[in-house]
Every structure is written in C-alpha cells, then in structure tokens.
Enzyme design. Structure first.
Site, mmCIF file in Angstrom:
data_model
loop_
_atom_site.group_PDB
_atom_site.id
_atom_site.type_symbol
_atom_site.label_atom_id
_atom_site.label_comp_id
_atom_site.label_asym_id
_atom_site.label_seq_id
_atom_site.Cartn_x
_atom_site.Cartn_y
_atom_site.Cartn_z
ATOM 1 N N ASP A 146 0.837 -1.197 0.000
ATOM 2 C CA ASP A 146 0.000 0.000 0.000
ATOM 3 C C ASP A 146 0.879 1.258 0.000
ATOM 4 O O ASP A 146 1.872 1.326 0.743
ATOM 5 C CB ASP A 146 -0.863 -0.028 1.270
ATOM 6 C CG ASP A 146 -1.901 1.056 1.296
ATOM 7 O OD1 ASP A 146 -2.772 1.049 0.418
ATOM 8 O OD2 ASP A 146 -1.845 1.920 2.205
ATOM 9 N N GLU A 205 14.315 -15.632 0.139
ATOM 10 C CA GLU A 205 14.686 -16.761 1.002
ATOM 11 C C GLU A 205 13.629 -17.852 0.985
ATOM 12 O O GLU A 205 13.886 -18.974 1.382
ATOM 13 C CB GLU A 205 14.788 -16.290 2.464
ATOM 14 C CG GLU A 205 16.052 -15.595 2.825
ATOM 15 C CD GLU A 205 15.918 -15.011 4.225
ATOM 16 O OE1 GLU A 205 15.202 -15.579 5.087
ATOM 17 O OE2 GLU A 205 16.502 -13.945 4.455
HETATM 18 C C1 NOJ Z 1 -4.423 2.996 -0.878
HETATM 19 C C2 NOJ Z 1 -5.552 2.079 -0.592
HETATM 20 O O1 NOJ Z 1 -5.865 1.352 -1.748
HETATM 21 C C3 NOJ Z 1 -6.685 2.945 -0.099
HETATM 22 O O2 NOJ Z 1 -7.882 2.245 -0.013
HETATM 23 C C4 NOJ Z 1 -6.276 3.554 1.221
HETATM 24 O O3 NOJ Z 1 -7.268 4.454 1.635
HETATM 25 C C5 NOJ Z 1 -4.961 4.296 1.117
HETATM 26 N N1 NOJ Z 1 -3.980 3.582 0.354
HETATM 27 C C6 NOJ Z 1 -4.379 4.544 2.469
HETATM 28 O O4 NOJ Z 1 -3.918 3.357 3.039
#
Ligand code: NOJ
Length: 517
Positions: free
Chosen positions: A203, A252
């Site tokens: 993310d 790994e």
């Molecule tokens: C991207 C994620 O896909 C989204 O849903 C989220 O709100 C933001 N990152 C923050 O984590």
C-alpha cells in the site's frame, strides 16, 4: 519457456468486508471467502489479492492497521486465515496479502506509546512529530494536505506537537528513517511468509520516504491519491533502498512469491524503477483507469507500459477497477453502453501481454452505486471533504450472490452497505450458466486467454477510426472504441470470442473480438 506464474496471471481482488459474510454480521469475513473459493476456481483466476483483514479500528476500511500480526475479529482469526489459505492452495489459487507500511493506525501500540511519551523520545521517533511553534500555534509544520482532505498534520492531545498523516488523522505516517521501523516490517513480512502467503501488495509503496526537512510542496499542498506526481512525500528516490532490503527476504522463501506495488508515479518510466530486478516484481499500472474509452489513449498507455517494463524485465500489469476508483461500467457511461464498453475493455486487457487484475464484482457487470445515503457512508474522504467528494463507498457495496434474501446471498442478514434494487438480476445466481451473462463472458474470456497466452504485441492496421488491432503472438485482438461498427473481415476467419456478436463481418460499437491466428 519456463514461465513464472506472476508474469501472466489473472489476479482477483477480494475486498473482505464486501465479498461474502459467513457469520451474518453484515460484514464479509475470511470464512465467507473460503466458502467461495470454488467460485473463484471456476472463474479461472490464478491468485487472489486480499485487501487488509488485520486488526483495525476500520477508520479507513482496514488500511489503518493496529496489529499487523492479528486478524480483525470482524473477519475471523488466524485459524480461519490458515484454513482459507489452505483451501485456496488446494484449489491451485495463490494468495497475496496487503501490507500497509506507510502508516499504522493511531490505535497501534507504537502510536499509543508515542503519545504517552515525551517529545524527543524514542517512541515518538517511530512517527513524524514536530513541535508546535508558540508564535504560530495553528500553523502546521508545512503545507502538506491529507489525501482525504484537510491538513496532513494534527496536534497531539496535549497541544505541544503535531504529527503527520498523509491520510486520515487515525493513520499516522511511520518514520522510515528509523531502523526500528525497518526491522519491524521485515519481521511482519516473515510472519506472513512463514504462514504461506504468496506475496504482498504494498500500500502507498511510493510514500514511505519523505524528503529531508519535510519541505513545502508547490501550489497549495493538496494531493490526490490518484495521479499525484512526484512530491516531497511521494516517489522519493530513497524508497527504492527499502525494497532492496525486502527483496532478499522474500527470495529466502520457496514458491515464487512476489511483491506488487501500489505506486502512483507521474510516468511509466518512474514506475518501472520500482521493478528493477533487485526491487519489486510488479507495480499496478493505473493508466487505463485514468484513460477515457478512446483508442488513442489506450494505445498510448499500452505502448508506454510495454516499452518501460520490457526495459527492466518486468511484466506489464493491467487494471480497470479496484476498491478506490469508480467501477469501469459506470466510468464508461453506465447502462447498456457502459457494460458493453466495460466488457470490450476487459477482453482487450485479457489479450495483452502481462498480468490482469480483476476487482470483485466486475465479472458480474456491477456498476458504481452513486446514490448511497450519507448516513451509511464510511469513506473518510466523504467526511473530511464535507461531502464535496463522494468517496469510494460506491464501489465497495457487498456482492450479490443470490436473486433473493436480505443481502442477496451476501450473508444471512443485512449488509454494511445497501445493495441497489436492480442487483438481483446481476447476482451470481442470476448469471451462472446463463449464456450471454457477464459472468459467463468472464469465464470464457479467461479460459480462452489461458489457452492462447500472449507472447508479445504487434500492432496491425487499424480497422477504422477510433479502433485498433494487434497480434499478441497467440491470437489477433480487435477493439472498436467508436460508436459505429467497423469491418473486421481482414483479421481472421475463426472467432475465438467476441464481447458482442459480429454482424455481417462488422464489429459492433464498443466491443472486442479475438480471432484465431
Ligand atoms: C491505498 C488504498 O488502496 C486505499 O484504499 C487507502 O485508503 C490508502 N492507500 C491509504 O492506506
């Protein structure tokens, strides 16, 4: 050629709270996912990407993690996770989990310890704290804005310091200058790799490193998650050093496991940097999410992805929808035309070389739900912009599995967001085994793709205005983006699949056909 599975996989995104609810609490769960693995198997997907299921106050639907090694009780427990993973593997489906390293929840023990400790303490060093200036107590340390609206800084309860949050105030950004943060995330990677996961979707993979001194951005400091270019908090070069320490960890482990980056960059060139051989395996390419349904825009995005990823030896990725953007049926105008175009675009993607991501429910032809009442909405974007931005709840409405029932088979009770009145006709039950349904179209398209794996991409002469054709080494794909039929007799005689039937050798408006070579 021995092929690594992740170079041409079809990967299905499961959004846990909205997929299937086994315990009847109105929210999806891991047991619900497990129970639907046969469905995913029949669809023909190679892997699942599972959005966060970790312990979380759910202020951002689980992207606010309070314990990276625990399952949120709303979704089940670690035993449920292990059972689900075992069943997926049994069915030959791999599982990629979501990792959220840019920020934790404010309920994470680290942030609670930080607030309980003094400014300058090691506990505060794990996040970005800055002193409040007594001469300007209401002026944050810089002009950065939160992706969800408002300032990216909030004061600590005692009013002495600010802390940084690029997203919601309940999602404080971790300080990746701190070695402890590095060690913790390597340990979290191992925790899930030891349990057998096949990889991680990272993310905000472009956000962890902030420019030295946290300088102001240009302009008013506002940022968009989608389409923001390089900034003091996004796509900083230093972020690549993190991935160079992660790659040896995943290497790994046996079993060809992968990292996929959610990295919003301002060009395919910069995106490809994340894919150098000692960094990540894939990065989502959102160019087609942003592209209008026009052949020139699609072709440009395709060419750019193919050229740049070839340069680093990484597969292309193709995405039309996910849990953050408006569903593509609706983006393309909704109704009959929107669905026709959505199927055409999906069929196009499935004939491109590389990896295709499918977002849950697109295989049913689901539309964005635009008219959810304010009182059921949960996306922080809606609240932080006082409703000015409608937010992302409309693509997160729970799936309809059955034609009837309190939540159309999603669970035995209601669902956390209401489903629209016309979704019984878009349910799995209504589409399963029905010729011409979107579900059967997806099943067929994925099966034909598997039998005709793309090895390259050679553009052929356009069949008409706003239409294109290419040979992928295994079949010929012709896409008509225009509003009028185009003649396609010159491209082949045997139709492998058409998103709409050809009429007298013409490909109808907004449709795709594959010809046997
Ligand atoms: C991207 C994620 O896909 C989204 O849903 C989220 O709100 C933001 N990152 C923050 O984590």
């Amino acid at each position: 050629m021995s092929q690594q599975w992740w170079r041409d996989a079809v990967i299905y995104q499961v959004y846990p709270r909205s997929f299937a609810d086994a315990n009847g609490d109105g929210m999806g769960d891991l047991e619900g996912i497990r129970s639907r693995i046969p469905y995913l198997s029949k669809l023909g997907v190679d892997a699942i990407w599972l959005s966060p299921f970790y312990a979380s106050p759910q202020n951002d639907a689980g992207y606010d993690v309070s314990d990276y090694r625990a399952i949120d009780p709303r979704f089940g427990d670690l035993d449920d996770f292990d059972r689900m993973l075992a069943d997926a593997h049994e069915a030959g489906i791999r599982l990629i989990v979501d990792l959220v390293p840019n920020h934790s929840s404010s309920e994470h023990v680290w942030f609670k310890a930080a607030l309980a400790s003094a400014p300058g303490s090691p506990e505060r060093e794990r996040y970005h704290f800055r002193d409040v200036d007594p001469a300007a107590p209401d002026t944050p340390p810089n002009n950065w804005q939160s992706v969800f609206g408002g300032a990216a800084w909030t004061k600590t309860p005692d009013g002495r310091q600010w802390y940084l949050h690029l997203f919601d105030p309940s999602q404080p950004d971790l300080n990746w200058d701190n070695p402890e943060v590095h060690e913790e995330f390597k340990s979290v990677l191992r925790f899930w790799l030891d349990r057998g996961v096949d990889g991680f979707r990272i993310d905000v993979a472009h956000g962890m490193v902030k420019a030295e001194g946290l300088p102001d951005t240009g302009g008013d400091g506002s940022i968009e998650m989608i389409g923001t270019t390089q900034a003091p908090f996004f796509d900083q070069d230093g972020v690549h050093d993190i991935y160079r320490t992660w790659r040896p960890v995943i290497e790994e482990y046996e079993g060809d496991r992968i990292f996929v980056a959610e990295a919003w960059t301002d060009s395919a060139e910069r995106r490809a940097l994340y894919l150098r051989p000692d960094e990540l395996h894939q990065a989502f390419n959102f160019d087609l999410v942003l592209a209008p349904f026009q052949s020139a825009d699609f072709r440009k995005a395709i060419d750019s992805e193919v050229a740049n990823n070839a340069g680093v030896g990484a597969p292309c990725t193709w995405v039309l929808s996910n849990h953050d953007v408006q569903r593509h049926v609706t983006r393309y105008g909704g109704g009959v035309q929107g669905l026709a175009r959505a199927k055409a675009a999906t069929q196009l993607l499935l004939s491109l070389p590389g990896v295709v991501y499918v977002y849950q429910g697109e295989e049913l032809g689901l539309n964005e739900v635009l008219d959810l009442p304010a009182e059921v909405r949960e996306d922080p974007t809606f609240f932080r912009t006082n409703g000015e931005q409608i937010g992302r709840d409309g693509c997160r409405v729970p799936l309809p599995w059955a034609k009837e029932g309190p939540s159309l088979g999603f669970g035995s009770n209601g669902s956390w967001l209401p489903q629209p009145g016309d979704w019984p006709a878009k349910s799995v039950e209504a589409e399963d085994g029905v010729g011409g349904s979107t579900l059967e179209f997806y099943r067929q398209a994925i099966a034909v793709r598997k039998a005709h794996r793309a090895t390259g991409l050679t553009w052929l002469e356009d069949p008409g205005d706003n239409a294109f054709a290419f040979d992928n080494g295994a079949l010929v794909s012709v896409v008509n983006f225009s509003d009028a039929p185009v003649p396609v007799t010159g491209y082949g005689t045997e139709v492998l699949l058409a998103s709409a039937p050809l009429v007298d050798g013409n490909l109808p408006a907004g449709s795709t056909v594959w010809f046997k070579k």
